[in-house]
Design an enzyme around this catalytic site. Sequence first.
Site, PDB file in Angstrom:
ATOM      1  N   HIS A 281      66.317 -50.484  41.365  1.00  0.00           N
ATOM      2  CA  HIS A 281      67.168 -49.905  42.173  1.00  0.00           C
ATOM      3  C   HIS A 281      66.822 -50.659  43.660  1.00  0.00           C
ATOM      4  CE1 HIS A 281      69.249 -47.536  39.953  1.00  0.00           C
ATOM      5  NE2 HIS A 281      68.287 -46.749  39.155  1.00  0.00           N
TER       6      HIS A 281
HETATM    7  O1  RIB Z   1      69.374 -43.263  42.283  1.00  0.00           O
HETATM    8  C1  RIB Z   1      68.309 -44.341  42.685  1.00  0.00           C
HETATM    9  C2  RIB Z   1      67.507 -44.124  43.762  1.00  0.00           C
HETATM   10  O2  RIB Z   1      66.949 -42.694  43.627  1.00  0.00           O
HETATM   11  C3  RIB Z   1      66.153 -44.975  44.168  1.00  0.00           C
HETATM   12  O3  RIB Z   1      65.941 -45.021  45.254  1.00  0.00           O
HETATM   13  C4  RIB Z   1      65.016 -44.422  43.348  1.00  0.00           C
HETATM   14  O4  RIB Z   1      63.936 -44.706  44.126  1.00  0.00           O
HETATM   15  C5  RIB Z   1      65.671 -42.857  43.540  1.00  0.00           C
HETATM   16  O5  RIB Z   1      65.131 -42.819  45.087  1.00  0.00           O
END
Ligand code: RIB
Length: 315
Positions: A234
Amino acid sequence: MSKPRLIIDCDPGHDDAIALILAHRHAEVVGITTVSGNAPLDATTDNALMVTALLGVDTPVHRGAAGPLVGEPAHAAAVHGESGLGGVERIDHQRQAASDDAVGFLLDTADEALWVVAVGPLTNLALALERDPAWGRRLAGISIMGGSTDIGNVTRVAEFNIFADPEAAARVFDCGARLTMCGLNLTRQLRSNDALAERLRRTDSPLAQFAAQSFDDLHDRIETLTGVREAALHDPCAVLAVTHPELLETRRQAVSVELDGKHTRGMTVVDQRPQPPGGATRRGADAPTVNVAYKIDAETAMGAVVEALGVKNRE
Ligand code: RIB
Ligand code: CA
């Protein structure tokens, strides 16, 4: 061409850690600010400090908010472990946070050439806007990992970073800054798997070994939750949106954050209706102010990630 200058606001978190490594390879990281999110603030701050030690850099780490503007902190121990970096061999270091004032650092450092890459809950950014409503517009832009144009990961429709502090997210999305949103619809296109973890394990580099341990732990936990041994990278996507913008396709759309819905609190409500010709705003609609990312060149993006982790092309 000179490297972009940026601050990373983060809640390490395995994918935050990979994002920090990637950013230090391709940008001038003028500072790191931490926030409660994947794990409590003490843990996310310790993890950010440990990653700077792993990188051998003196990037200042400033502690930020220990919880959301409204309500109690949400964490993601099922995905990242209680420590936020489950399964990773801890590194001994003497690093200390530069301050407890992440918001002051964000405000004092802002200029028209500085990006803020926000990959955790947006509490610190909202608090900066509380003190200076023009702060967002004084930046080159804000690249956010958060939200989704389709399904969520915490609820049917809400993504963790937005869900953890929807009031903060609403303030940031409405602040008038140049905003890029890398939501789950995009970040799910950049995925790690066991073959990648094995390739990293075979690489003689502390960063690659750290990443291999991170992916093994993420894959174990995600397999428990979903039956699939893969993880979306992500947070690196939000870094790439600044360092490698050519890898992403974006559309300028209106985005609002739902605060009140019984089933939809924390949802990023994206206006995906076709826009009138000539860029006019649809009558009665909100102005399209967010660059919403829909596609990433995942192969090139993953190449940039593994190169930053020390993998040579031939490996
Ligand atoms: O939903 C994904 C996000 O939530 C990413 O930033 C992961 O590190 C968590 O913080
Ligand atoms: Ca994160």
